[in-house]
Write an enzyme that holds these catalytic residues in place. Sequence first.
Site, PDB file in Angstrom:
ATOM      1  N   ASP A  43      -1.773  10.794  -1.964  1.00 21.04           N
ATOM      2  CA  ASP A  43      -2.144   9.735  -2.906  1.00 21.04           C
ATOM      3  C   ASP A  43      -2.530  10.313  -4.260  1.00 21.04           C
ATOM      4  OD1 ASP A  43      -2.318   7.175  -1.078  1.00 21.04           O
ATOM      5  OD2 ASP A  43      -3.036   8.902   0.039  1.00 21.04           O
ATOM      6  N   GLN A  80      -1.579   2.695  10.044  1.00 19.64           N
ATOM      7  CA  GLN A  80      -0.308   2.684   9.306  1.00 19.64           C
ATOM      8  C   GLN A  80       0.784   3.467  10.048  1.00 19.64           C
ATOM      9  OE1 GLN A  80      -3.302   3.294   7.982  1.00 19.64           O
ATOM     10  NE2 GLN A  80      -3.455   2.684   5.843  1.00 19.64           N
ATOM     11  N   ASN A 122      -5.120  12.646   0.667  1.00 23.51           N
ATOM     12  CA  ASN A 122      -4.221  11.806   1.480  1.00 23.51           C
ATOM     13  C   ASN A 122      -5.070  11.050   2.489  1.00 23.51           C
ATOM     14  OD1 ASN A 122      -1.525  10.933   2.057  1.00 23.51           O
ATOM     15  ND2 ASN A 122      -1.628  12.081   3.972  1.00 23.51           N
ATOM     16  N   LYS A 123      -4.415  10.221   3.264  1.00 22.72           N
ATOM     17  CA  LYS A 123      -5.107   9.358   4.229  1.00 22.72           C
ATOM     18  C   LYS A 123      -6.080  10.150   5.097  1.00 22.72           C
ATOM     19  CE  LYS A 123      -4.893   5.774   4.506  1.00 22.72           C
ATOM     20  NZ  LYS A 123      -5.905   5.015   3.748  1.00 22.72           N
ATOM     21  N   ARG A 141      -7.430  -0.222  -6.489  1.00 33.00           N
ATOM     22  CA  ARG A 141      -7.650   0.854  -5.510  1.00 33.00           C
ATOM     23  C   ARG A 141      -7.852   2.159  -6.289  1.00 33.00           C
ATOM     24  NH1 ARG A 141      -4.250   1.098  -0.204  1.00 33.00           N
ATOM     25  NH2 ARG A 141      -6.143   2.158   0.493  1.00 33.00           N
ATOM     26  N   ARG A 178       0.854  -1.181   0.000  1.00 31.78           N
ATOM     27  CA  ARG A 178       0.000   0.000   0.000  1.00 31.78           C
ATOM     28  C   ARG A 178       0.887   1.227   0.000  1.00 31.78           C
ATOM     29  NH1 ARG A 178       2.445   1.697   3.370  1.00 31.78           N
ATOM     30  NH2 ARG A 178       0.937   3.312   3.697  1.00 31.78           N
ATOM     31  N   GLY A 179       0.262   2.381  -0.235  1.00 28.69           N
ATOM     32  CA  GLY A 179       1.038   3.612  -0.373  1.00 28.69           C
ATOM     33  C   GLY A 179       1.201   3.927  -1.856  1.00 28.69           C
TER      34      GLY A 179
HETATM   35  O1  MRU Z   1      -4.466   3.172   2.433  1.00 27.15           O
HETATM   36  P1  MRU Z   1      -2.997   3.315   2.243  1.00 27.15           P
HETATM   37  O2  MRU Z   1      -2.172   2.839   3.379  1.00 27.15           O
HETATM   38  O3  MRU Z   1      -2.513   2.785   0.916  1.00 27.15           O
HETATM   39  O4  MRU Z   1      -2.841   4.876   2.193  1.00 27.15           O
HETATM   40  C1  MRU Z   1      -1.975   5.505   1.425  1.00 27.15           C
HETATM   41  C2  MRU Z   1      -0.983   6.135   2.243  1.00 27.15           C
HETATM   42  O5  MRU Z   1       0.009   5.515   2.574  1.00 27.15           O
HETATM   43  C3  MRU Z   1      -1.167   7.472   2.740  1.00 27.15           C
HETATM   44  O6  MRU Z   1      -2.295   8.131   2.380  1.00 27.15           O
HETATM   45  C4  MRU Z   1       0.098   8.248   2.607  1.00 27.15           C
HETATM   46  O7  MRU Z   1       0.061   9.278   3.491  1.00 27.15           O
HETATM   47  C5  MRU Z   1       0.344   8.765   1.225  1.00 27.15           C
HETATM   48  S1  MRU Z   1       0.826   7.560   0.117  1.00 27.15           S
HETATM   49  C6  MRU Z   1       2.496   7.776   0.103  1.00 27.15           C
END
Ligand code: MRU
Length: 365
Positions: free
Chosen positions: A246, A205, A257-258, A100, A57-58
């Site tokens: 993201d 995370q 972002n998250k 995703r 993920r990320g």
């Molecule tokens: O749901 P995830 O863990 O894939 O989320 C993405 C992220 O890791 C975050 O939003 C992060 O801050 C940015 S992605 C480098």
Amino acid sequence: MNVTVGGKTRHYRTVTFDAKKNAVLLIEQRLLPHQFKIVPMRDFRETAAGIRDMIVRGAGAIGATAAYGLAQGARAFRGNDLKKFSRHIETVYQTLKAARPTAVDPVNAMNGVRAIIQAGETVEEQQSLALAAAEDFANDDAQHCEAIGRHGAKLIRNGMRVLTHCNAGWLAFVDIGSATAPMYAAQAAGKKFHVFCDETRPRCQGATLTAWELAQQKISHQIIADNAAGHLMQRGEIDLVIVGSDRTLGRTGEVANKIGTYTKAVLAHRHKIPFYVAIPLSTIDWNMRSGFDIPIEERNESEVLGGWGMSGSKFQYTRIANPGSGARNPGFDVTPAELITGIITPEGIIKPRDLWKNRKKLGHA
Ligand code: MRU
């Protein structure tokens, strides 16, 4: 980054490719920090499932995984018919894209691979171009993160307390990370600072991945509950915020972002704390015109209603919430440009609303 497991230290990338076995190799991130394990994704559908189920993920990491997945799918094709091959590539592309929705990196990565393979005149040529292009994407991702570190390190001064949200570390990229890159570069320059990792419910995370990375790297840090940041800001205990993204809109400077990032940006603004977003170029969406159009992933309610953890030697889910209550679980939010001090890119630190003005430098064709 270097990982020490069982007393042995080795350099790992988050995503790699085994050309002999035509397999994408991923760190099984769902097991971290309890176990460090590399798992093979043996075909493109398994690779898509690896993205969907968050083995990887990320933004940058799923970008590289999708690029390798597309090459993997291309290389699995048997025959010489270019038309059939193109139809097959489209199926592989759509399968990986659907895994995703919020991060734009997989789409940008696969568009890059697809454009490059057009130069091949046979299926075989296109297959080998696909793998070379995926390797290039992965190498670029690592280089972008390294450059983000160089530009961002100057923001971190001795004694600072830095807040980060979720994991935008090397696990979220091929190597080094985006939000963590300035931290690693500042550490290499001999600076001493402290990092607060937002726990980042519901998937945690920050508590699991970022904290593990920083511990591996011997950076002073503490995990805080998501709700604690406002209190610490109010008491003058946070000097700087650096997060990842993201999807960042090149036209407006809005940052997806998250979930919880927007809340932190509002708080930072209120307390006049600089709020930076660190991104490689693959995270920029040059087409979308409004943050409201960003597809926000709605995830399973079980993530909010409980959590995963170790019980003895067993990794298990435990329900926390009231039996019978349901939950809403949006995975991401969008922070408007006016709350962001700067975007740390591989090309330097740029005001969010100036991304468009700098589009050539930032790789927009
Ligand atoms: O749901 P995830 O863990 O894939 O989320 C993405 C992220 O890791 C975050 O939003 C992060 O801050 C940015 S992605 C480098």
